[in-house]
Design an enzyme around this catalytic site. Structure first.
Site, mmCIF file in Angstrom:
data_model
loop_
_atom_site.group_PDB
_atom_site.id
_atom_site.type_symbol
_atom_site.label_atom_id
_atom_site.label_comp_id
_atom_site.label_asym_id
_atom_site.label_seq_id
_atom_site.Cartn_x
_atom_site.Cartn_y
_atom_site.Cartn_z
ATOM 1 N N GLU A 93 0.778 -1.323 0.075
ATOM 2 C CA GLU A 93 -0.026 0.060 0.073
ATOM 3 C C GLU A 93 0.897 1.481 0.027
ATOM 4 O O GLU A 93 0.526 2.212 -0.747
ATOM 5 C CB GLU A 93 -0.890 -0.022 1.128
ATOM 6 C CG GLU A 93 -1.618 1.217 1.389
ATOM 7 C CD GLU A 93 -2.826 1.251 2.519
ATOM 8 O OE1 GLU A 93 -3.617 2.232 2.603
ATOM 9 O OE2 GLU A 93 -2.657 0.264 3.349
ATOM 10 N N GLU A 131 5.135 5.322 -20.197
ATOM 11 C CA GLU A 131 3.726 5.289 -20.939
ATOM 12 C C GLU A 131 3.904 5.971 -22.522
ATOM 13 O O GLU A 131 3.577 5.531 -23.537
ATOM 14 C CB GLU A 131 2.616 5.877 -20.249
ATOM 15 C CG GLU A 131 2.279 4.882 -19.083
ATOM 16 C CD GLU A 131 2.615 5.644 -17.764
ATOM 17 O OE1 GLU A 131 1.832 5.610 -16.864
ATOM 18 O OE2 GLU A 131 3.814 6.264 -17.906
ATOM 19 N N CYS A 159 -0.040 8.414 -14.218
ATOM 20 C CA CYS A 159 -0.453 9.663 -13.559
ATOM 21 C C CYS A 159 -1.487 10.260 -14.435
ATOM 22 O O CYS A 159 -1.987 9.903 -15.550
ATOM 23 C CB CYS A 159 0.587 10.588 -13.499
ATOM 24 S SG CYS A 159 1.490 11.081 -15.085
#
Length: 252
Positions: A93, A131, A159
């Protein structure tokens, strides 16, 4: 978004060479600027030795040295280092220290194409993201006559800026189908991140968290594993369910 300038086999070795060179240069600079041992200055009023960089009243007058960091760049290759995979893809997490994005890709361009494209991209979150680099270096040209089926396994989700750019690409390239499976959600509590994921899903991108079986597949397909079997961490399934619930809430 954060490569194909280096070859698949040379991506990792070129990175190590650059880092070793930078480390050697930094150590050389440090040795040049380090005061010599055994040499001391004296205060003329007290005739007492004073440490290098200090004044007679005890104040440190030496200015801190600014270290020049080596430039960051996009790295591509065929298989990544196993340590990087185990650390960067762990679906914890709280991702402290995980300041890179690793993107493993499979590209099927359909019948008549040159074959399946496979590899990985690593970025340092400084210049371009992985990306964006994929469409600049791995698949820079688009042929509308081909049917592209692209699958990404990512260490973290895109993002907001990357999500928006990906959505634009999918809208413009109708025969391109993209599925993204990620180990962790990047800053998923931020409204702009949630909005970006929604826009990306609305553009036709399939989004899902990586299941335990996906980590094993990625290990077998994209990691220099020396034919070793991958052992999942204890809470992998639990963390997957946690993140998948969060993603489902965002996309509903």
């Amino acid at each position: 978004m954060a490569d194909r300038k280096s070859s698949s086999s040379g991506g990792v070795s070129s990175r190590l060479t650059v880092r070793k060179k930078d480390r050697a240069e930094n150590e050389a600079k440090k040795e040049e600027k380090t005061p010599k041992e055994g040499v001391a200055s004296y205060d003329n009023t007290t005739n007492q030795p004073v440490e290098n960089g200090a004044s007679a009243n005890g104040e440190n007058t030496e200015k801190p040295e600014l270290m020049e960091l080596p430039p960051f760049e996009i790295i591509t290759g065929d298989r990544m280092d196993p340590f990087f995979f185990k650390f960067q893809f762990k679906n914890v997490e709280y991702s402290s220290g995980r300041n890179k994005t690793f993107l493993c890709y499979l590209v099927d361009q359909g019948p008549g194409a040159s074959g399946l494209l496979r590899g990985f991209i690593e970025d340092e979150h400084v210049s371009g993201h992985a990306e964006e680099a994929f469409f600049q270096q791995v698949l820079p040209n688009y042929d509308p006559a081909l049917k592209y089926t692209i699958t990404w396994y990512m260490s973290s989700s895109p993002c907001s800026a990357c999500a928006a750019k990906l959505a634009e690409i999918l809208k413009a390239r109708k025969s391109l189908h993209l599925s993204i499976y990620f180990a962790r959600l990047f800053e998923w509590e931020e409204p702009e991140i949630q909005a970006g994921l929604k826009v990306l899903a609305a553009a036709g991108c399939k989004l899902r968290m990586m299941k335990p079986m996906d980590f094993t597949y990625t290990w077998d397909t994209f990691v220099e594993n020396d034919e070793q079997t991958f052992t999942l961490w204890e809470d992998c399934q639990e963390n997957y369910e946690y993140y998948q619930d969060k993603l489902a809430d965002i996309l509903q």
